[in-house]
Design a protein around this motif. Sequence first.
Motif, PDB file in Angstrom:
ATOM      1  N   PRO A 171     -12.978  18.624  15.249  1.00 31.63           N
ATOM      2  CA  PRO A 171     -11.770  18.977  16.016  1.00 31.63           C
ATOM      3  C   PRO A 171     -11.798  18.528  17.470  1.00 31.63           C
ATOM      4  O   PRO A 171     -10.764  18.516  18.119  1.00 31.63           O
ATOM      5  N   THR A 172     -12.957  18.165  17.986  1.00 29.45           N
ATOM      6  CA  THR A 172     -13.001  17.792  19.405  1.00 29.45           C
ATOM      7  C   THR A 172     -12.882  16.291  19.625  1.00 29.45           C
ATOM      8  O   THR A 172     -12.926  15.830  20.762  1.00 29.45           O
ATOM      9  N   LEU A 173     -12.735  15.502  18.567  1.00 26.33           N
ATOM     10  CA  LEU A 173     -12.626  14.051  18.735  1.00 26.33           C
ATOM     11  C   LEU A 173     -11.208  13.599  18.446  1.00 26.33           C
ATOM     12  O   LEU A 173     -10.747  13.658  17.304  1.00 26.33           O
ATOM     13  N   GLY A 174     -10.516  13.132  19.488  1.00 27.57           N
ATOM     14  CA  GLY A 174      -9.167  12.644  19.256  1.00 27.57           C
ATOM     15  C   GLY A 174      -8.395  12.594  20.542  1.00 27.57           C
ATOM     16  O   GLY A 174      -8.917  12.923  21.612  1.00 27.57           O
ATOM     17  N   GLU A 175      -7.157  12.158  20.421  1.00 25.61           N
ATOM     18  CA  GLU A 175      -6.317  12.065  21.611  1.00 25.61           C
ATOM     19  C   GLU A 175      -4.848  12.112  21.190  1.00 25.61           C
ATOM     20  O   GLU A 175      -4.483  11.563  20.145  1.00 25.61           O
ATOM     21  N   ASN A 176      -4.044  12.738  22.022  1.00 18.85           N
ATOM     22  CA  ASN A 176      -2.599  12.739  21.777  1.00 18.85           C
ATOM     23  C   ASN A 176      -1.976  11.563  22.504  1.00 18.85           C
ATOM     24  O   ASN A 176      -2.330  11.267  23.640  1.00 18.85           O
ATOM     25  N   ASP A 177      -1.040  10.887  21.835  1.00 19.56           N
ATOM     26  CA  ASP A 177      -0.381   9.763  22.507  1.00 19.56           C
ATOM     27  C   ASP A 177       1.132   9.929  22.596  1.00 19.56           C
ATOM     28  O   ASP A 177       1.792   9.119  23.228  1.00 19.56           O
ATOM     29  N   LEU A 178       1.672  10.954  21.978  1.00 20.03           N
ATOM     30  CA  LEU A 178       3.087  11.317  22.204  1.00 20.03           C
ATOM     31  C   LEU A 178       3.070  12.799  22.539  1.00 20.03           C
ATOM     32  O   LEU A 178       2.746  13.628  21.690  1.00 20.03           O
ATOM     33  N   THR A 179       3.410  13.130  23.771  1.00 23.63           N
ATOM     34  CA  THR A 179       3.157  14.502  24.222  1.00 23.63           C
ATOM     35  C   THR A 179       4.403  15.221  24.725  1.00 23.63           C
ATOM     36  O   THR A 179       4.294  16.311  25.261  1.00 23.63           O
ATOM     37  N   GLU A 180       5.558  14.611  24.536  1.00 23.82           N
ATOM     38  CA  GLU A 180       6.775  15.251  25.055  1.00 23.82           C
ATOM     39  C   GLU A 180       7.964  14.798  24.232  1.00 23.82           C
ATOM     40  O   GLU A 180       8.013  13.642  23.800  1.00 23.82           O
ATOM     41  N   GLY A 181       8.930  15.708  24.004  1.00 25.13           N
ATOM     42  CA  GLY A 181      10.147  15.324  23.306  1.00 25.13           C
ATOM     43  C   GLY A 181      10.078  15.642  21.817  1.00 25.13           C
ATOM     44  O   GLY A 181       9.242  16.416  21.374  1.00 25.13           O
ATOM     45  N   PRO A 182      10.972  15.023  21.031  1.00 27.48           N
ATOM     46  CA  PRO A 182      11.051  15.371  19.600  1.00 27.48           C
ATOM     47  C   PRO A 182       9.930  14.783  18.750  1.00 27.48           C
ATOM     48  O   PRO A 182       9.793  15.152  17.595  1.00 27.48           O
ATOM     49  N   PHE A 183       9.139  13.864  19.312  1.00 34.72           N
ATOM     50  CA  PHE A 183       8.042  13.257  18.546  1.00 34.72           C
ATOM     51  C   PHE A 183       6.739  13.572  19.268  1.00 34.72           C
ATOM     52  O   PHE A 183       6.564  13.182  20.425  1.00 34.72           O
ATOM     53  N   ILE A 184       5.839  14.240  18.569  1.00 35.70           N
ATOM     54  CA  ILE A 184       4.625  14.725  19.233  1.00 35.70           C
ATOM     55  C   ILE A 184       3.435  14.492  18.314  1.00 35.70           C
ATOM     56  O   ILE A 184       3.512  14.765  17.116  1.00 35.70           O
ATOM     57  N   GLY A 185       2.338  13.999  18.882  1.00 36.42           N
ATOM     58  CA  GLY A 185       1.133  13.871  18.069  1.00 36.42           C
ATOM     59  C   GLY A 185       0.148  12.895  18.644  1.00 36.42           C
ATOM     60  O   GLY A 185       0.218  12.508  19.806  1.00 36.42           O
TER      61      GLY A 185
END
Length: 374
Positions: A219-233
């Motif tokens: 769970p500690t390895l990763g990154e978010n690249d869409l962080t605002e608005g209707p598409f998130i992940g």
Amino acid sequence: MTTVSWKPRELPTQGARTLPREYFVSPEIYQEEMDRLFARRWVCVDREERLSRPGDYFLAEVAGESLILLRDRGSGLRAFFNVCRHRGSRLCEAPSGRFAETIQCPYHAWTYGLDGRLLGAPTMTDVEGFAKGDWPLRQAAVVSWEGFLLVNLAPDPEPFESAFAPLLGRFARFHLPALRVGRTIEYEVKANWKLIVQNYSECYHCAPVHPALTRLTPPTLGENDLTEGPFIGGYMVLAEAASSLTMSGRACGVPVGALAPEDHRRVYYYSISPNFLLSLHPDYVMFHTLWPQAVDRTRIRCHWLFHPDTLADPRFDIDDGVKFWDLTNRQDWHVCELSQLGVSSRAYVPGPYSRRESCSIAFDRDYLRAMGRG
Ligand code: FES
Ligand code: FE
């Protein structure tokens, strides 16, 4: 199920609280969500492969409206409201099938072409001023994007290309239009639809809820690249010994597309408001569509997409991936149902989000904005 979220460049999460109780129990707020989100945004209904031949159709219920999704004789896609223009009868009852040439109302036999034009209306020639051309079936907007069918019920919908601009071309290397559904499982979950999206959007719960998943994607390895608005992940990184999220930890098919080297080590997760959860693995793509039934109940359809070569090759056991996520899904639905029970309590007051729930916070922010409360 998305990634950890402690990156300093991400939106501030300090002080964010979960939504108040009424958002999970109020039938009035639920109805408002149907009007403001499900009847205004682009909603995923299924894959285009369900409409392979002219005349093929299936029904979908969006924001309480029955829609007939069909492929017309010119191979165009249509989404008709399932409402006769005479006295409003439901036109079509069978959930899927194929229209030969026309759609006929079961009540007084008005008949429509697959393009929606009214072709026959018995005895209506007697009626002064009546013109068949004035009474076509009413349509919703429909698009096919990456092989997914999306509809928009708004009379004047936001153009798909602008609404989905952040996602257009983003998944090209996954060759999504070429993938085919290998398995579908439907779940009935006793929880509000937002609890399911909020759960999908964080991996703070992964260690206690998903021991198998935690072994394959820490769970500690990763990154978010869409962080605002209707598409998130964003993405999570596979553990060294794992090739995919399967029971065995090995890939259960050929790569889905022309993936970059890093894609072979990642699983991408995106929530696409309001009802579409898209999870891309190196060897398969899973997507969920959420179908709210009531403020405290949601039907969820989960589909697994594979490269056609995987489905044609008996050496591949797609169940290796399907079983992994069926198990993980059920673990998620269980905690979502526990959440529904808890947030319905008089004792519940909004709690503090952790920094590892920034995507859930971003979902709430976009949701409240769409509801006119942000
Ligand atoms: Fe459809 Fe009368 S309601 S023909
Ligand atoms: Fe989970």
